[in-house]
Design a protein around this motif. Structure first.
Motif, mmCIF file in Angstrom:
data_model
loop_
_atom_site.group_PDB
_atom_site.id
_atom_site.type_symbol
_atom_site.label_atom_id
_atom_site.label_comp_id
_atom_site.label_asym_id
_atom_site.label_seq_id
_atom_site.Cartn_x
_atom_site.Cartn_y
_atom_site.Cartn_z
ATOM 1 N N ILE A 543 53.710 39.203 20.189
ATOM 2 C CA ILE A 543 53.605 37.649 20.353
ATOM 3 C C ILE A 543 53.748 37.124 21.894
ATOM 4 C CG2 ILE A 543 54.078 37.285 17.745
ATOM 5 C CD1 ILE A 543 56.930 36.440 18.718
ATOM 6 N N ILE A 544 54.492 37.992 22.535
ATOM 7 C CA ILE A 544 54.758 37.600 24.025
ATOM 8 C C ILE A 544 54.923 38.840 24.906
ATOM 9 C CG2 ILE A 544 57.430 37.293 23.698
ATOM 10 C CD1 ILE A 544 57.061 34.784 25.711
ATOM 11 N N ARG A 545 54.368 38.809 26.052
ATOM 12 C CA ARG A 545 54.305 39.973 26.607
ATOM 13 C C ARG A 545 54.467 39.500 28.288
ATOM 14 N NH1 ARG A 545 49.385 42.283 25.857
ATOM 15 N NH2 ARG A 545 50.036 43.948 24.356
ATOM 16 N N MET A 546 55.329 40.157 29.003
ATOM 17 C CA MET A 546 55.703 40.141 30.474
ATOM 18 C C MET A 546 55.037 41.556 31.132
ATOM 19 S SD MET A 546 59.251 39.818 32.435
ATOM 20 C CE MET A 546 59.411 38.236 31.593
ATOM 21 N N THR A 547 54.209 41.260 32.060
ATOM 22 C CA THR A 547 53.484 42.330 32.938
ATOM 23 C C THR A 547 53.855 42.405 34.282
ATOM 24 O OG1 THR A 547 51.853 42.402 31.200
ATOM 25 C CG2 THR A 547 51.253 43.457 33.026
ATOM 26 N N ASN A 548 54.415 43.399 34.588
ATOM 27 C CA ASN A 548 54.828 43.567 36.179
ATOM 28 C C ASN A 548 55.360 42.309 36.824
ATOM 29 O OD1 ASN A 548 53.875 46.303 35.994
ATOM 30 N ND2 ASN A 548 51.900 45.772 36.239
ATOM 31 N N CYS A 549 56.329 41.736 36.138
ATOM 32 C CA CYS A 549 56.851 40.309 36.751
ATOM 33 C C CYS A 549 57.964 40.797 37.878
ATOM 34 C CB CYS A 549 57.302 39.424 35.788
ATOM 35 S SG CYS A 549 55.770 38.875 34.661
ATOM 36 N N SER A 550 58.215 39.955 38.958
ATOM 37 C CA SER A 550 58.940 39.879 39.957
ATOM 38 C C SER A 550 59.335 38.497 40.257
ATOM 39 C CB SER A 550 58.693 40.506 41.142
ATOM 40 O OG SER A 550 58.339 41.946 41.075
ATOM 41 N N TYR A 551 60.737 38.323 40.519
ATOM 42 C CA TYR A 551 61.221 37.153 40.945
ATOM 43 C C TYR A 551 62.375 37.333 41.893
ATOM 44 C CZ TYR A 551 62.536 32.335 40.790
ATOM 45 O OH TYR A 551 62.970 31.082 41.011
ATOM 46 N N THR A 552 62.281 36.590 42.922
ATOM 47 C CA THR A 552 63.268 36.659 44.068
ATOM 48 C C THR A 552 63.865 34.861 44.082
ATOM 49 O OG1 THR A 552 62.127 38.379 45.210
ATOM 50 C CG2 THR A 552 63.912 37.096 46.277
ATOM 51 N N TYR A 553 65.167 34.833 43.872
ATOM 52 C CA TYR A 553 65.808 33.518 44.341
ATOM 53 C C TYR A 553 65.656 33.294 45.734
ATOM 54 C CZ TYR A 553 67.591 33.162 39.552
ATOM 55 O OH TYR A 553 67.666 33.235 38.045
ATOM 56 N N PRO A 597 57.213 33.738 37.260
ATOM 57 C CA PRO A 597 57.193 34.550 38.146
ATOM 58 C C PRO A 597 56.436 34.489 39.614
ATOM 59 C CG PRO A 597 55.801 35.011 36.311
ATOM 60 C CD PRO A 597 56.297 33.643 36.008
ATOM 61 N N GLN A 598 56.695 35.221 40.611
ATOM 62 C CA GLN A 598 56.109 35.194 41.749
ATOM 63 C C GLN A 598 55.111 36.284 42.036
ATOM 64 O OE1 GLN A 598 59.845 35.713 43.845
ATOM 65 N NE2 GLN A 598 60.254 33.546 43.874
ATOM 66 N N THR A 599 55.240 37.431 41.045
ATOM 67 C CA THR A 599 54.150 38.070 41.092
ATOM 68 C C THR A 599 54.144 38.596 39.517
ATOM 69 O OG1 THR A 599 55.447 40.264 41.479
ATOM 70 C CG2 THR A 599 54.328 39.155 43.201
ATOM 71 N N GLY A 600 52.911 38.972 39.087
ATOM 72 C CA GLY A 600 52.882 39.427 37.594
ATOM 73 C C GLY A 600 52.442 38.297 36.612
#
Length: 941
Positions: A543-553, A597-600
């Motif tokens: 029901i929910i999918r995250m794919t190759n996500c990146s995040y930098t504060y 997310p910044q990427t993904g």
């Protein structure tokens, strides 16, 4: 005499005698108040003035802090007994939260007012509702059946009348509940004691001991009239001794008997009878309440003081004792609101009566709150305190290194305080305590926000420093079991000490088992059914999918989360495990749309509803303190949407999004470029959805139907997301009616009293009650996925048990962050481990259902959805097991098959035949060898 009994600042002996006098006079108020009340309406002004003054003095005998603020209004109601003043008094009482035990003085004051309200024919239904609620709340706190049988029969006919004759069903229902509580409080008709209740001493018990000790024929002096005098004296002595024994002033028994006996007996005989009487009741007291604990030989006593403790208008501890020995680690256990944290803060601030000052005994309150100095380095932060700086920079650096803060260039001592996670802040606080040379450490919920490794470090630290005494408040039963040498337990406004750890305490006090097991016996939660999700026919489909996500504060040197991939289903029971600062909360925020997310990419079912409770749960309601819980829920869902969803980062339009709305779109349909004004509707189309688009400056008849994929490819992601949220909320709220009665029942399901939910402002609720308001708000629109960030931090033990049972039986998905191994182990067979910004899946684990008090298991469908797969539990990519379990192995976009109509019209069947013929002709014209396509309208063709 009532003025003499007022609480003052005298010595302990003087205040003890005043307590005895107040208790004795309080039992006579039932007869005194009606007389004084009648005097307040005397025709002579001198009599009425004196009666008013006397009533004010008599009310000082009430030791109930719940009623004390209402006393001036109650006296005014007695002085001017009109319908208006009575209504104001009843309304004020209905707004009072009763927590203190209700005794004779309180019942004597309130019973006439409540009786008048119940029996007056002109009393409105609203006032009757408030009256029966007050009667029920008061009666629940009457612990003595003798007192109940004295006062409650006066109220019982009035409540019965409300039950039989009230016009509103709600009032009749409340009256029925109040009537049941009254019957329970009065006990059975024979006056038998309730199970576990200690029988009070009666005058007959004292007379029995006196008659055994004194031989009338041999011991009396033999003067004329001695027999008659003995008969009077023995009764008088028995009445006095009963007061002392029941209040446990046992040292006064001899003083209240021997002087009177000396007039009838020989002096030595009178004294021996007084001592025998006193010793008898001391032995009885030990039998009823247990022997006082004697310290072991060689123990160094550092604190031994008697004190009372109040917070605001509430008495928390009354004339109790606390004794601390050097090197012992004491756990403070008690119900939520008992006053554990208040006691700790009173000691830390030097406000506890009789506790040694900081010059005599160095006491340090360990808390990890350094937010105001977030920009300072760790070394600078510690040296900022003049008391700690006196130890010298080298010593400070050495101690910080001992608790894990490395020195030198690039070491942790040079990092900013604001960058520390909860675990490191706790280590910093302990380092400060070591520099202070603390004799006593006060630890209030020290394991909150600590990962398993840091909890273990804290346990070893406390056990290794045998010269330091610790006083600990914690809801982590495993931590208390491993660390504590003694347990202080709150019992009837007293502190009772039990030697040994939590396990030893439970063996002595079986009711303390609630500190170990997750039970819904005290607080029960009931979560609503999440309802259907279009195209999801299996609880194991993604029901929910995250794919190759990146995040930098912003400002961070490395990403908090890197290439994270994961999947959730309706059957998910997932725990996110990791060290402090590893990126757990960041992962949750990306999944729920709090951050982008910044990427993904993060994909979710268009109709998915998420119930999210933040790590600091009270942030949800801090802007609504003036509302009642009922009003807050109505505000949040008033327009058919969850207003909190609209505040998420993924829903707020940025400058780029606004610029996107101004762009012209050419669909290639020959109508040229146009600008989208809004989405007006949505309908199923093949395996996806298509949206009705309203164009700027064009009439509705020119609206177009555009597929979801087309709109996303054109860059209108947030516009589509906003409309999907609206439709999801509308679908979830379709099962709900936003009216007070339904809302009240919803709050009752979450464990919050409907009376509080309807009539008390959020600002007046306790922390635990506010959290229940937040939980009720999150569950109102029947979410499919419940997201909890550190639920064990903001719920007490009873509420935690109720939440665990509700999660176990919940039909939707649950994902949580928690360092509480007991809570996670009982609920979550699937665990995602976060370390250094990477997410790994450790395989499915067996859950410990024996940690629930009832030992029950969830339904078979849920068990099968999260069953242990074949193979090992080695760490693999977090997406793989979840995707396999969900049936979404292709790793592509989430697709949801819409329902097809079961019956087609004749025109539709003709169109279908035309399409089949065209497909066949197209195949005939294709190159030789082309396989015949399936004869179906499905997109998979």
């Amino acid at each position: 005499m009532a003025d003499k009994a007022k609480i003052g600042t005298g010595s302990k002996e003087e205040e003890s005698l005043k307590d005895l006098l107040r208790e004795s006079m309080g039992k006579k108020l039932a007869g005194l108040i009606p007389i004084v009340d009648a005097g307040m309406h005397d025709l002579k002004s001198e009599v009425s003035k004196q009666a008013l003054k006397t009533m004010n003095s008599l009310t000082t005998l009430l030791s109930n802090d719940d009623v004390a603020p209402r006393i001036p209004l109650l006296i005014k109601t007695m002085e001017n007994p009109s319908t208006e003043t009575l209504q104001k008094a009843i309304h004020a009482l209905s707004q009072t939260t009763f927590v203190a035990i209700v005794t004779s003085p309180v019942l004597a004051l309130l019973t006439p007012l409540l009786e008048r309200s119940l029996n007056t024919p002109t009393t409105s239904q609203e006032v009757l509702r408030q009256t029966v609620v007050v009667v029920e709340n008061l009666t629940k706190l009457v612990h003595d059946p003798v007192e109940a049988r004295t006062f409650l029969p006066k109220l019982k006919p009035g409540v019965q009348g409300v039950k039989d004759r009230a016009s509103l069903p709600e009032v009749r229902e409340l009256a029925t509940r109040a009537l049941n509580v009254i019957k329970k409080a009065m006990g059975d008709d024979d006056g038998n004691l309730a199970s576990g209740q200690i029988a009070p001493t009666t005058p007959a018990d004292v007379l029995q001991v006196l008659d055994k000790t004194v031989d009338v024929k041999r011991d009396l002096a033999g003067f004329p009239g001695d027999d008659e005098m003995w008969s009077l004296a023995r009764t008088y002595i028995a009445e006095m001794v009963v007061e002392d024994v029941n209040l446990r002033h046992l040292s006064r028994v001899s003083l209240c008997s021997a002087p009177y006996l000396r007039q009838l007996l020989d002096v030595e005989k009178a004294d021996s009878v007084g001592e025998a009487l006193q010793q008898h009741f001391i032995d009885e007291d030990h039998r009823k309440f247990g022997q006082p604990i004697k310290p072991a030989s060689g123990e160094i006593e550092i604190v031994n003081t008697d004190f009372s403790l109040a917070y605001g208008g509430m008495l928390l501890l009354s004339h109790t004792n606390i004794t601390l020995h050097k090197g012992h680690r004491y756990g403070l256990c008690g119900r939520n609101g008992a006053g554990k944290s208040t006691l700790m803060r009173s000691i830390a601030e030097g406000k506890l009566e009789g506790f040694p000052s900081k010059e005599q005994l160095k006491t340090c309150f360990v808390e990890h709150n350094q937010g105001e100095d977030a920009d300072l380095s760790i070394l600078e932060f510690v040296l900022k305190d003049p008391e700690l700086a006196a130890a010298g920079k080298e010593r400070v650096s050495q101690v910080l290194a001992e608790v894990g803060f490395t020195a030198g260039p690039g070491g942790r001592q040079g990092e900013a305080v604001g960058s520390l996670s909860g675990g490191w802040k706790m280590k910093l606080a302990l380092g400060r305590a070591m520099l202070m040379g603390a004799d006593v450490l006060l630890l209030d919920e020290p394991t909150n926000h600590l990962d398993v490794g840091n909890v273990k470090w804290l346990e070893e630290y406390l056990k290794s420093h045998t010269e330091i005494t610790s006083l600990i408040v914690s809801h982590d039963s495993g931590f208390l079991d491993n660390v504590c040498t003694d347990i202080y337990h709150y019992e009837q406004k007293k502190l009772v000490c039990y030697p040994g750890n939590l396990a030893a305490f439970v063996r002595v006090k079986p009711e303390g088992k609630s500190y170990y097991t997750l039970s819904a016996s005290q607080v029960q939660f009931k979560f609503p059914n999440p309802g259907i999700l279009t195209g999801i026919k299996s609880a194991t489909k993604a029901i929910i999918r995250m794919t190759n996500c990146s995040y930098t504060y912003p400002g961070a040197s490395k990403p908090s989360l890197q290439d994270a991939t994961c999947v959730l289903t309706l059957s998910s029971r997932t725990a996110i495990i990791g060290a402090n600062g590893a990126g757990k909360s960041t992962l949750i925020k990306l999944l729920t749309g709090e951050t982008i997310p910044q990427t993904g990419r993060v994909e979710k079912h268009p109709n998915l509803r998420i119930g999210y409770i933040k790590q600091h749960a009270l942030e949800h309601v801090e802007m609504h303190m003036e509302k009642t819980p009922n009003q807050y829920l109505q505000w949040r869902y008033a327009n058919g949407d969850d207003r909190e969803v609209l505040l998420k980062q993924t829903r707020i339009l940025s400058d780029e999004d606004r610029a996107q709305m101004d762009k012209y779109v050419d669909l290639g349909d020959g109508k040229g470029e146009r600008r989208i004004e809004a989405l007006m509707g949505r309908q199923k189309w093949k395996k996806t959805f298509q949206y009705e688009v309203k164009w700027v400056n064009q009439l509705p008849k020119h609206n177009s139907q555009i597929s979801r994929e087309t709109l996303l490819s054109l860059g209108f992601d947030k516009l589509v997301q906003e409309f999907d949220d609206h439709e999801a909320s509308r679908e979830g709220l379709g099962f709900r009616i936003l009216e007070p009665k339904v809302i009240s029942q919803h709050f009752a399901d979450i464990g919050l009293d409907p009376e509080i939910a309807n009539h008390n402002e959020i600002s007046g609720l306790s922390g635990g009650q506010k959290v229940k308001v937040v939980l009720a708000g999150a569950m109102w629109n029947n979410p499919h996925l419940l997201v909890l960030d550190e639920p064990t931090n903001y719920l007490d033990r009873d509420s935690l048990g109720g939440l665990a049972v509700a999660i176990r039986d919940y039909k939707g998905g649950v994902i949580m962050i928690s360092h509480n191994e007991e809570f996670v182990g009982a609920l979550c067979p699937e665990q995602w481990h976060v370390a250094d910004g990477r997410v790994t899946h450790k395989g499915h684990l067996a859950v410990s259902y024996d940690r629930f008090e009832d030992g029950s298991r969830p339904s078979s469908s849920m068990s099968s959805a999260v069953g242990t797969p074949k193979g090992g539990s080695s760490a693999v990519s977090s997406a793989a097991p979840s995707a396999n379990a969900s049936g979404a192995e292709d790793g592509g976009e989430l697709k949801f098959k819409s329902k097809k109509k079961k019956k087609m019209t004749r025109a539709q069947m003709k169109e279908r035949e035309v399409r089949r013929r065209l497909r066949h002709i197209e195949w005939l014209n294709s190159p030789k060898g082309t396989p015949h396509p399936p004869d179906t309208d499905d997109d998979e063709a």
